[in-house]
Write a protein that holds these residues in place. Structure first.
Motif, PDB file in Angstrom:
ATOM      1  N   UNK A 167       3.229 -31.147  30.031  1.00 34.15           N
ATOM      2  CA  UNK A 167       4.198 -31.969  30.752  1.00 34.15           C
ATOM      3  C   UNK A 167       3.524 -33.271  31.164  1.00 34.15           C
ATOM      4  N   UNK A 168       4.207 -34.385  30.853  1.00 34.68           N
ATOM      5  CA  UNK A 168       3.712 -35.704  31.218  1.00 34.68           C
ATOM      6  C   UNK A 168       4.529 -36.256  32.383  1.00 34.68           C
ATOM      7  N   UNK A 169       3.851 -36.945  33.311  1.00 37.96           N
ATOM      8  CA  UNK A 169       4.551 -37.538  34.455  1.00 37.96           C
ATOM      9  C   UNK A 169       4.527 -39.058  34.402  1.00 37.96           C
ATOM     10  N   UNK A 170       4.421 -39.587  33.174  1.00 38.61           N
ATOM     11  CA  UNK A 170       4.372 -41.033  33.002  1.00 38.61           C
ATOM     12  C   UNK A 170       5.240 -41.441  31.820  1.00 38.61           C
ATOM     13  N   UNK A 171       5.505 -42.734  31.685  1.00 38.80           N
ATOM     14  CA  UNK A 171       6.361 -43.196  30.595  1.00 38.80           C
ATOM     15  C   UNK A 171       5.583 -43.668  29.375  1.00 38.80           C
ATOM     16  N   UNK A 172       4.284 -43.324  29.301  1.00 39.36           N
ATOM     17  CA  UNK A 172       3.448 -43.680  28.155  1.00 39.36           C
ATOM     18  C   UNK A 172       2.968 -42.418  27.439  1.00 39.36           C
ATOM     19  N   UNK A 173       2.651 -42.573  26.151  1.00 40.74           N
ATOM     20  CA  UNK A 173       2.060 -41.459  25.408  1.00 40.74           C
ATOM     21  C   UNK A 173       0.748 -41.020  26.067  1.00 40.74           C
ATOM     22  N   UNK A 174       0.502 -39.726  26.073  1.00 40.63           N
ATOM     23  CA  UNK A 174      -0.727 -39.151  26.614  1.00 40.63           C
ATOM     24  C   UNK A 174      -1.382 -38.270  25.556  1.00 40.63           C
ATOM     25  N   UNK A 175      -2.712 -38.139  25.634  1.00 53.40           N
ATOM     26  CA  UNK A 175      -3.481 -37.391  24.635  1.00 53.40           C
ATOM     27  C   UNK A 175      -4.117 -36.169  25.283  1.00 53.40           C
ATOM     28  N   UNK A 176      -3.952 -35.020  24.630  1.00 50.18           N
ATOM     29  CA  UNK A 176      -4.662 -33.794  25.014  1.00 50.18           C
ATOM     30  C   UNK A 176      -5.473 -33.325  23.816  1.00 50.18           C
ATOM     31  N   UNK A 177      -6.690 -32.873  24.061  1.00 50.04           N
ATOM     32  CA  UNK A 177      -7.537 -32.397  22.965  1.00 50.04           C
ATOM     33  C   UNK A 177      -7.896 -30.930  23.161  1.00 50.04           C
ATOM     34  N   UNK A 178      -7.547 -30.130  22.162  1.00 44.88           N
ATOM     35  CA  UNK A 178      -7.892 -28.712  22.130  1.00 44.88           C
ATOM     36  C   UNK A 178      -9.095 -28.516  21.207  1.00 44.88           C
ATOM     37  N   UNK A 179     -10.046 -27.700  21.627  1.00 45.72           N
ATOM     38  CA  UNK A 179     -11.158 -27.281  20.767  1.00 45.72           C
ATOM     39  C   UNK A 179     -10.948 -25.806  20.448  1.00 45.72           C
ATOM     40  N   UNK A 180     -10.783 -25.497  19.168  1.00 46.81           N
ATOM     41  CA  UNK A 180     -10.331 -24.176  18.725  1.00 46.81           C
ATOM     42  C   UNK A 180     -11.418 -23.504  17.886  1.00 46.81           C
ATOM     43  N   UNK A 181     -11.631 -22.216  18.129  1.00 43.98           N
ATOM     44  CA  UNK A 181     -12.594 -21.424  17.346  1.00 43.98           C
ATOM     45  C   UNK A 181     -11.810 -20.444  16.480  1.00 43.98           C
ATOM     46  N   UNK A 182     -11.962 -20.529  15.131  1.00 42.62           N
ATOM     47  CA  UNK A 182     -11.265 -19.597  14.247  1.00 42.62           C
ATOM     48  C   UNK A 182     -12.142 -18.392  13.905  1.00 42.62           C
ATOM     49  N   UNK A 183     -11.513 -17.234  13.742  1.00 40.63           N
ATOM     50  CA  UNK A 183     -12.221 -16.010  13.361  1.00 40.63           C
ATOM     51  C   UNK A 183     -11.419 -15.306  12.274  1.00 40.63           C
ATOM     52  N   UNK A 184     -12.089 -14.939  11.180  1.00 39.94           N
ATOM     53  CA  UNK A 184     -11.393 -14.250  10.101  1.00 39.94           C
ATOM     54  C   UNK A 184     -11.112 -12.806  10.488  1.00 39.94           C
ATOM     55  N   UNK A 185     -10.238 -12.142   9.721  1.00 38.82           N
ATOM     56  CA  UNK A 185      -9.927 -10.740  10.011  1.00 38.82           C
ATOM     57  C   UNK A 185     -11.092  -9.818   9.691  1.00 38.82           C
ATOM     58  N   UNK A 186     -12.149 -10.352   9.061  1.00 40.83           N
ATOM     59  CA  UNK A 186     -13.360  -9.572   8.796  1.00 40.83           C
ATOM     60  C   UNK A 186     -14.461  -9.878   9.806  1.00 40.83           C
ATOM     61  N   UNK A 187     -14.125 -10.664  10.832  1.00 35.69           N
ATOM     62  CA  UNK A 187     -15.075 -10.914  11.909  1.00 35.69           C
ATOM     63  C   UNK A 187     -16.005 -12.084  11.699  1.00 35.69           C
ATOM     64  N   UNK A 188     -15.728 -12.940  10.713  1.00 35.76           N
ATOM     65  CA  UNK A 188     -16.568 -14.112  10.474  1.00 35.76           C
ATOM     66  C   UNK A 188     -16.055 -15.275  11.318  1.00 35.76           C
ATOM     67  N   UNK A 189     -16.915 -15.786  12.194  1.00 32.33           N
ATOM     68  CA  UNK A 189     -16.529 -16.840  13.127  1.00 32.33           C
ATOM     69  C   UNK A 189     -16.869 -18.201  12.523  1.00 32.33           C
TER      70      UNK A 189
END
Length: 206
Positions: A167-189
């Protein structure tokens, strides 16, 4: 008459499983009581040529007179691959019979950074499509980083896609950055990747 007796070296074929990008080192051990027996005289060295692979394996090397078996292999595909080595042991002037080392290389996720956008207050879902993405890969992330004009970021783990509602409380575009860790179904990170999420303002008129 002087007889010289050569001690033969016997090895079981070896099977090992690693995640793509991992190092594999095998130190062969003496086990003369096993069936079949394994005899490893002191000073035994090993030589092998490039392996036979099922495809998309990177990093394999040949070697001569190595004190152990060592490789660092990557799997450049979303599927399980194998590399089969023929290894010849040698102790002094007494070569042993060749044996096989079969290395199964499970895929490790390797996902490119993502740029996406959403409107303020609207739920979003992001499903990665670029890079190496094994079937069944899941994603974990901490709360995103953003400025004081955004709110609503949360963490999550072991999800089939990346989702949220900011949710933004301003009238300008805002940037959020997610850092994501993927893991395979065989347990490889896999290595982490970033999602840069642009949040557009939604009109609120009183």
């Amino acid at each position: 008459i002087i007889g010289i007796v050569s001690q033969s070296r016997y090895y079981n074929n070896q099977s090992n499983t690693i995640c793509g990008g991992d190092n594999l080192t095998i130190n062969f051990v003496d086990a003369p009581g096993n069936v079949p027996i394994t005899i490893v005289p002191n000073g035994t060295v090993y030589s092998w040529s490039l392996p036979t692979t099922t495809g998309n394996i990177l990093g394999s090397t040949n070697a001569s007179n190595s004190s152990n078996f060592s490789q660092s292999l990557s799997n450049n595909s979303p599927n399980i691959q194998t590399a089969t080595y023929t290894v010849t042991p040698n102790a002094g002037n007494c070569p042993g019979a060749p044996f096989q080392v079969v290395v199964t290389v499970n895929p490790t996720p390797d996902i490119l950074d993502i740029t996406e956008s959403s409107c303020s207050g609207v739920p979003f879902n992001v499903t990665p499509i670029s890079g190496i993405i094994p079937i069944g890969t899941t994603y974990s992330w901490n709360a995103p980083t953003y400025g004081s004009n955004l709110s609503g970021g949360t963490s999550n783990s072991n999800q089939t896609n990346i989702f949220g509602q900011l949710v933004s409380n301003t009238n300008n575009d805002q940037i959020a950055q997610y850092t994501v860790i993927p893991t395979s179904n065989l347990g490889c990170v896999g290595a982490s990747f970033d999602i840069q999420m642009t949040i557009h303002p939604t009109p609120i008129v009183t």
